[in-house]
Motif scaffolding. Structure first.
Motif, PDB file in Angstrom:
ATOM      1  N   THR A  67      72.975 -10.870 -29.229  1.00  0.00           N
ATOM      2  CA  THR A  67      71.725 -10.061 -29.528  1.00  0.00           C
ATOM      3  C   THR A  67      70.476 -10.521 -28.908  1.00  0.00           C
ATOM      4  O   THR A  67      69.683  -9.757 -28.119  1.00  0.00           O
ATOM      5  CB  THR A  67      71.531 -10.082 -31.061  1.00  0.00           C
ATOM      6  OG1 THR A  67      72.852  -9.639 -31.943  1.00  0.00           O
ATOM      7  CG2 THR A  67      70.277  -9.281 -31.522  1.00  0.00           C
ATOM      8  N   GLN A  68      70.161 -11.695 -28.939  1.00  0.00           N
ATOM      9  CA  GLN A  68      68.811 -12.267 -28.327  1.00  0.00           C
ATOM     10  C   GLN A  68      68.657 -11.864 -27.019  1.00  0.00           C
ATOM     11  O   GLN A  68      67.642 -11.322 -26.498  1.00  0.00           O
ATOM     12  CB  GLN A  68      68.497 -13.826 -28.491  1.00  0.00           C
ATOM     13  CG  GLN A  68      67.223 -14.244 -27.990  1.00  0.00           C
ATOM     14  CD  GLN A  68      67.144 -15.688 -28.436  1.00  0.00           C
ATOM     15  OE1 GLN A  68      68.002 -16.333 -29.180  1.00  0.00           O
ATOM     16  NE2 GLN A  68      66.016 -16.341 -28.096  1.00  0.00           N
TER      17      GLN A  68
ATOM     18  N   SER B  27      67.912  -0.085 -35.146  1.00  0.00           N
ATOM     19  CA  SER B  27      68.375  -1.642 -35.161  1.00  0.00           C
ATOM     20  C   SER B  27      66.937  -2.076 -35.137  1.00  0.00           C
ATOM     21  O   SER B  27      66.050  -1.838 -34.659  1.00  0.00           O
ATOM     22  CB  SER B  27      69.169  -1.835 -34.205  1.00  0.00           C
ATOM     23  OG  SER B  27      69.332  -3.280 -33.994  1.00  0.00           O
ATOM     24  N   TRP B  28      66.926  -3.363 -35.905  1.00  0.00           N
ATOM     25  CA  TRP B  28      65.645  -4.288 -35.568  1.00  0.00           C
ATOM     26  C   TRP B  28      66.365  -5.484 -35.409  1.00  0.00           C
ATOM     27  O   TRP B  28      67.546  -5.770 -35.847  1.00  0.00           O
ATOM     28  CB  TRP B  28      65.122  -4.398 -37.134  1.00  0.00           C
ATOM     29  CG  TRP B  28      65.599  -4.721 -38.411  1.00  0.00           C
ATOM     30  CD1 TRP B  28      66.360  -4.058 -39.076  1.00  0.00           C
ATOM     31  CD2 TRP B  28      65.653  -6.130 -38.844  1.00  0.00           C
ATOM     32  NE1 TRP B  28      66.939  -4.893 -40.180  1.00  0.00           N
ATOM     33  CE2 TRP B  28      66.649  -6.177 -39.901  1.00  0.00           C
ATOM     34  CE3 TRP B  28      65.313  -7.289 -38.224  1.00  0.00           C
ATOM     35  CZ2 TRP B  28      66.698  -7.279 -40.578  1.00  0.00           C
ATOM     36  CZ3 TRP B  28      65.524  -8.555 -39.213  1.00  0.00           C
ATOM     37  CH2 TRP B  28      66.332  -8.551 -40.149  1.00  0.00           C
TER      38      TRP B  28
ATOM     39  N   PRO C 102      63.744 -13.387 -41.437  1.00  0.00           N
ATOM     40  CA  PRO C 102      65.154 -13.777 -41.672  1.00  0.00           C
ATOM     41  C   PRO C 102      65.864 -13.222 -42.627  1.00  0.00           C
ATOM     42  O   PRO C 102      67.378 -13.317 -42.523  1.00  0.00           O
ATOM     43  CB  PRO C 102      65.088 -15.482 -41.697  1.00  0.00           C
ATOM     44  CG  PRO C 102      63.755 -15.607 -42.592  1.00  0.00           C
ATOM     45  CD  PRO C 102      63.057 -14.453 -41.821  1.00  0.00           C
ATOM     46  N   PHE C 103      65.498 -12.751 -43.531  1.00  0.00           N
ATOM     47  CA  PHE C 103      66.049 -12.015 -44.848  1.00  0.00           C
ATOM     48  C   PHE C 103      65.674 -10.417 -44.794  1.00  0.00           C
ATOM     49  O   PHE C 103      66.072  -9.739 -45.871  1.00  0.00           O
ATOM     50  CB  PHE C 103      65.757 -12.458 -46.281  1.00  0.00           C
ATOM     51  CG  PHE C 103      66.031 -14.115 -46.440  1.00  0.00           C
ATOM     52  CD1 PHE C 103      67.354 -14.515 -46.611  1.00  0.00           C
ATOM     53  CD2 PHE C 103      65.124 -14.840 -46.099  1.00  0.00           C
ATOM     54  CE1 PHE C 103      67.789 -15.756 -46.661  1.00  0.00           C
ATOM     55  CE2 PHE C 103      65.498 -16.202 -46.278  1.00  0.00           C
ATOM     56  CZ  PHE C 103      66.631 -16.788 -46.629  1.00  0.00           C
ATOM     57  N   GLY C 104      65.304  -9.995 -43.430  1.00  0.00           N
ATOM     58  CA  GLY C 104      65.151  -8.453 -43.554  1.00  0.00           C
ATOM     59  C   GLY C 104      63.731  -8.505 -44.421  1.00  0.00           C
ATOM     60  O   GLY C 104      62.725  -9.258 -44.539  1.00  0.00           O
ATOM     61  N   GLY C 105      63.708  -7.139 -44.825  1.00  0.00           N
ATOM     62  CA  GLY C 105      62.248  -6.911 -45.415  1.00  0.00           C
ATOM     63  C   GLY C 105      62.248  -5.276 -46.308  1.00  0.00           C
ATOM     64  O   GLY C 105      63.315  -4.673 -46.035  1.00  0.00           O
TER      65      GLY C 105
ATOM     66  N   GLY D 135      69.714  -9.415 -37.195  1.00  0.00           N
ATOM     67  CA  GLY D 135      68.953  -8.293 -37.393  1.00  0.00           C
ATOM     68  C   GLY D 135      69.862  -7.491 -38.209  1.00  0.00           C
ATOM     69  O   GLY D 135      70.641  -7.584 -39.117  1.00  0.00           O
ATOM     70  N   GLY D 136      69.516  -6.050 -38.365  1.00  0.00           N
ATOM     71  CA  GLY D 136      70.101  -5.256 -39.140  1.00  0.00           C
ATOM     72  C   GLY D 136      70.342  -3.686 -38.794  1.00  0.00           C
ATOM     73  O   GLY D 136      69.490  -3.445 -37.536  1.00  0.00           O
TER      74      GLY D 136
END
Length: 481
Positions: free
Chosen positions: A61-62, A384-385, A420-423, A361-362
């Motif tokens: 991903t990165q 995607s983020w 790190p846990f989304g939002g 990400g998600g």
């Protein structure tokens, strides 16, 4: 009428039909490729069907995101992975847009096919997500979490005594995966059969390796192995769930304790008051086990890596945790109140999660045309983020490669920069569970051992999760207390 005459008679109709089909195909291609008047984000969709999936998987991903941002746009770009056209949003504003505007969940077909049994794999994702939320809420509510702390501590002690004590060098990553899986299985499935836990643990390796693979279901592929692993796990879980359901019915049990997660899950109903079937529960338990095992084990591994590499950080964590240890009677287990005292230790964990986020990400789904940063993302696209576009940005985190726990003092990082846990409404509901599990494990390691890194050059590969190729070997030196 001879054949020649028939052919000449039908030719105009056949030609018209072919022309219509050609135009239709061309228009579909135009729409899918973004060649319309709509100003879609710049980017490339790669090869037909597979898109850029192979490059995404090979780079991780990165590096994939970094390459595309340099080439196309730092705000948003288009690609095609997992068989879907996708807009990748970047930066704090991109995170905010995805978290607050694009609230319809989406998972790659590989995830749905592997996690869910065939009869549920076509269920609308909003229905699946709502059911999953009800399911998880029951076992991760604050009352339950408080009761998990002593269980976590007891299991962490057993793990350290069996797998760490007596060794000069340990491979942290495989050991942390073993511990977090056994803990999750004990808390959420209630089974302690060593042979069964070992068997399902092996199946999970197939599942996690296939979840974000190229969606080609051929023998020998990661995707094919993942589907097989998911099927085997569900079969095992269905047997366990049936057994516990029968026992609850025989005992007429309606108010199990908070530490009895499976029994509480058996009492969860849908909006119509209907209990979930064994197969449906098995789907959600697999998702729950993955969420509480793979990401948490990765978090534990990299926190210990940084503690081994940075003695000055280790010393501060050791000082804080030993104050708690000295306040306990011999054999007394940790409590919820003890966890609240681990403020500096949690800041250290947060900084580790910034530099090496387990969940990179998600995804969301675009259900109507939306505009962002001067571009239009068409209905049907996936979104995607990724955490890396803000976590390593010096605008949000000065000197971003420096390990600095003080970033989380006071008000902490700006909103939508630390994710790190989304939002938003879909923030990870297991955040507090992860906090407890990581801190309890770190407490049991740091209060017993000093840590030294063996190979500072241990290569990290990025797939669905960051993985240290050598397993992160550490030298451990027992404290003389």
């Amino acid at each position: 009428m001879n054949l020649h005459t028939l052919a000449m008679t039908l030719f105009p109709y056949i030609f018209a039909l072919l022309l219509i089909l050609s135009i239709s195909v061309f228009l579909v291609w135009m729409k899918q490729s973004g060649h319309t008047n709509m100003k879609v984000p710049p980017g490339s969709c790669g090869w037909p069907v597979v898109g850029e999936s192979f490059r995404y998987v090979s780079l991780g991903t990165q590096h994939f995101i970094s390459e595309k941002r340099k080439k196309y746009s730092t705000d948003v770009f288009k690609t095609s992975i997992f068989g879907q056209k996708m807009a990748v949003f970047c930066g704090a504003q991109g995170n905010k847009f995805v978290f607050t505007k694009l609230i319809t969940s989406w998972w790659p077909v590989t995830v749905k096919k592997i996690l869910f049994s065939p009869e549920f794999s076509h269920t609308p994702l909003d229905e699946t997500s709502a059911a999953m939320h009800r399911f998880v809420h029951e076992i991760l509510k604050p009352e339950a979490l408080k009761n998990y702390v002593p269980v976590m501590d007891a299991m962490a002690r057993e793990h350290v005594e069996s797998d760490w004590d007596g060794n000069e060098v340990v491979k942290v990553h495989p050991l942390s995966k073993k511990y977090t899986f056994e803990l999750a299985y004990r808390l959420f499935v209630k089974e302690i059969d060593v042979e069964q836990v070992t068997r399902i643990f092996k199946h999970f390796a197939l599942v996690t390796s296939g979840m974000f693979s190229v969606p080609i279901n051929l023998p020998g592929t990661a995707y094919s192995r993942g589907v097989k692993g998911g099927k085997l796990i569900r079969e095992e879980l269905v047997k366990i769930i049936k057994k516990w359901r029968q026992e609850m019915m025989e005992k007429n049990e309606t108010s199990p304790s908070y530490t009895d997660s499976l029994s509480r899950m058996l009492l969860v109903t849908d909006e119509n008051g209907k209990f979930m079937s064994e197969k449906e529960m098995s789907n959600y338990i697999i998702a729950l086990l993955i969420g509480s095992y793979e990401s948490t084990s990765t978090a534990v591994s990299f926190v210990l890596k940084y503690l081994a590499e940075l003695p000055h950080i280790y010393d501060e964590v050791y000082k804080e945790l030993m104050e708690i240890a000295k306040s306990k009677r011999e054999g007394e287990l940790l409590t919820w109140e003890d966890i609240q005292k681990m403020r500096y230790s949690w800041n250290v964990v947060c900084e580790s999660l910034r530099l090496m986020p387990p969940v990179q990400g998600g995804f969301r789904e675009v259900v109507s045309d939306v505009s962002f940063s001067g571009f239009t993302i068409p209905k049907g696209y996936k979104a995607s983020w990724t955490a890396y576009t803000t976590h390593k940005d010096p605008e949000y985190f000065p000197d971003p490669e420096k390990f600095d726990p003080s970033r989380y003092e006071g008000n902490g990082p700006a909103i939508y920069t630390y994710v790190p846990f989304g939002g938003g409404a879909r923030m990870c509901c297991g955040k507090e569970y992860a906090r407890l599990e990581v801190l309890v494990f770190i407490y049991n390691i740091v209060t017993r051992f000093r840590l030294e890194i063996i190979n500072p050059q241990d290569k990290i590969v990025f797939h669905s999760f960051p993985i240290p190729m050598e397993g992160l070997p550490l030298r451990i030196i027992r404290h003389n207390i």
